[in-house]
Design a protein around this motif. Structure first.
Motif, short mmCIF file in Angstrom:
data_model
loop_
_atom_site.label_atom_id
_atom_site.label_comp_id
_atom_site.label_asym_id
_atom_site.label_seq_id
_atom_site.Cartn_x
_atom_site.Cartn_y
_atom_site.Cartn_z
N TYR A 73 39.89 29.43 54.18
CA TYR A 73 39.88 29.65 52.98
C TYR A 73 38.63 29.75 51.99
N LYS A 74 37.72 29.34 52.25
CA LYS A 74 36.30 29.68 51.97
C LYS A 74 36.04 30.44 51.75
N THR A 79 35.06 35.81 49.44
CA THR A 79 35.31 37.62 49.62
C THR A 79 36.33 38.37 48.23
N LEU A 80 36.94 37.10 47.54
CA LEU A 80 37.38 37.23 45.92
C LEU A 80 36.22 37.47 45.58
N GLN A 81 35.38 36.65 45.50
CA GLN A 81 34.77 36.53 43.96
C GLN A 81 33.59 37.11 44.26
N VAL A 113 33.23 46.82 50.69
CA VAL A 113 33.50 45.89 51.03
C VAL A 113 35.19 45.00 51.12
N ALA A 114 35.36 45.22 50.39
CA ALA A 114 37.09 44.88 50.27
C ALA A 114 37.66 45.27 52.08
N CYS A 120 36.73 40.24 57.73
CA CYS A 120 36.12 38.33 57.98
C CYS A 120 36.95 37.93 58.08
N VAL A 121 37.64 37.74 57.11
CA VAL A 121 39.14 36.65 56.89
C VAL A 121 40.02 36.53 58.27
N TYR A 122 40.60 37.90 58.82
CA TYR A 122 41.69 38.13 59.48
C TYR A 122 40.77 37.75 60.56
N SER A 123 39.57 37.92 60.87
CA SER A 123 39.52 37.82 62.69
C SER A 123 38.44 36.04 62.52
N ILE A 124 38.09 35.64 61.64
CA ILE A 124 38.60 33.86 61.83
C ILE A 124 39.47 33.45 62.04
N SER A 125 40.60 34.01 61.13
CA SER A 125 41.76 33.01 60.94
C SER A 125 42.22 33.41 62.12
#
Length: 320
Positions: A73-74, A79-81, A113-114, A120-125
């Motif tokens: 979530y961090k 990513t959103l910011q 970037v998106a 990034c988020v998917y691979s980490i999760s």
């Protein structure tokens, strides 16, 4: 800085649509930064207190586990910011250039970037193998691509924005020599761009070198994104207020001396009425055709060394 930004946005006389966009962005950045800080606090408390003795490997293994919900979530918030911050820079670039063609490449970089941020988020999760190693092949390339994409996006957009303001400043030199507003705006834009770019460069360098210092830098970038947005609006507002005060003083001085020349005032105290340079404020560049014959006749009435301007200005810097 958020409170100061909101105060400036509601005090300035800018369009309602632009004001609404800027307020929305300011609130979004505050929300993301605050949520990131809360998750960091929870993550620290879990790793050092709640699961200190129960998590296999202790706190070191806990904070190295990239599949932890708090770490996922961090990175989602970061990513959103980042998308919001880069989008603001591209929007400012469009406001100054007033051309969609100029921002085609920055928009393409923003899409990259998106895409890399989502990867990034998917691979980490979904990390199961080597989840204690963020530099592993399953996550490392995504993060490297994401940091490189946002760095290039910011550098290109900031460069286009700064060049446009600089070029306008050069073209209006004959009309308003050493204008008191254009160059301070340029410095503010460059300050914000350099601050953010150096932070991204430090994070990218640490990650490429497989140095865990990138964790510290990434946690710093979250508030830096908000700071760079707030500082542009606040510093430009301060510059405009200073210029407006100088302009009001010059106008009062002119009226004072005009009344004196008509015999209404017999004495001018130099200490009470100091001479100051009058400043001309440029707000938007508008080009139009001029009849050469009229231009020659107009130039005949101008003082030596001054030519008739063939443009005027009209953009509110606070709106960017």
């Amino acid at each position: 800085m958020f409170i100061g930004t909101i105060w400036v946005l509601f005090q300035r006389n800018i369009s309602r649509a632009a004001n609404r966009r800027m307020v929305t962005v300011a609130c979004s950045l505050l929300l993301f930064s605050t949520a990131h800080l809360i998750i960091d606090t929870i993550r620290t408390e879990e790793g050092l207190v709640q699961q200190r003795s129960t998590f296999p490997g202790g706190p070191t293994a806990f904070f190295s586990d990239v599949a932890q919900w708090s770490f996922v979530y961090k990175n989602l918030l970061y990513t959103l910011q980042t998308l919001v911050g880069d989008g603001v820079v591209i929007y400012r670039c469009y406001v100054v250039w007033q051309s969609w063609y100029i921002i085609i490449i920055p928009c393409m970089l923003w899409c990259s970037v998106a895409a890399t941020g989502a990867g990034c988020v998917y691979s980490i999760s979904q990390a199961t193998i080597n989840k204690e190693n963020i530099f592993a092949p399953g996550t490392g390339p995504w993060i490297t691509s994401f940091l490189a994409a946002t760095l290039f996006t910011n550098l290109l957009s900031t460069s286009l924005l700064a060049y446009r303001i600089w070029s306008i400043g050069r073209r209006v030199t004959n009309v308003a020599l050493a204008t008191g507003l254009m160059w301070p705006i340029l410095r503010v834009i460059l300050d914000a761009g350099v601050l953010y770019s150096l932070s991204l460069l430090a994070a990218l360098s640490c990650f490429i070198a497989k140095n865990h210092g990138h964790y510290i830098v990434l946690d710093m970038i979250m508030p830096i994104i908000s700071i760079t947005f707030y500082m542009v609006i606040i510093r430009i507002a301060i510059t405009k207020n200073s210029s407006q005060a100088s302009e009001d003083h010059s106008r009062s001085l002119s009226n004072y001396l005009a009344r004196r020349s008509r015999g209404r005032i017999s004495y001018v105290d130099p200490q009470q009425c100091p001479m100051r340079r009058m400043e001309v404020h440029i707000t938007q560049l508008t080009e139009h055709e001029i009849d050469p014959g009229k231009l020659r006749s107009s130039n005949d009435n101008n003082p030596p060394g001054m030519s008739s301007p063939n443009f005027v200005a009209k953009f509110d810097p606070v709106a960017i």
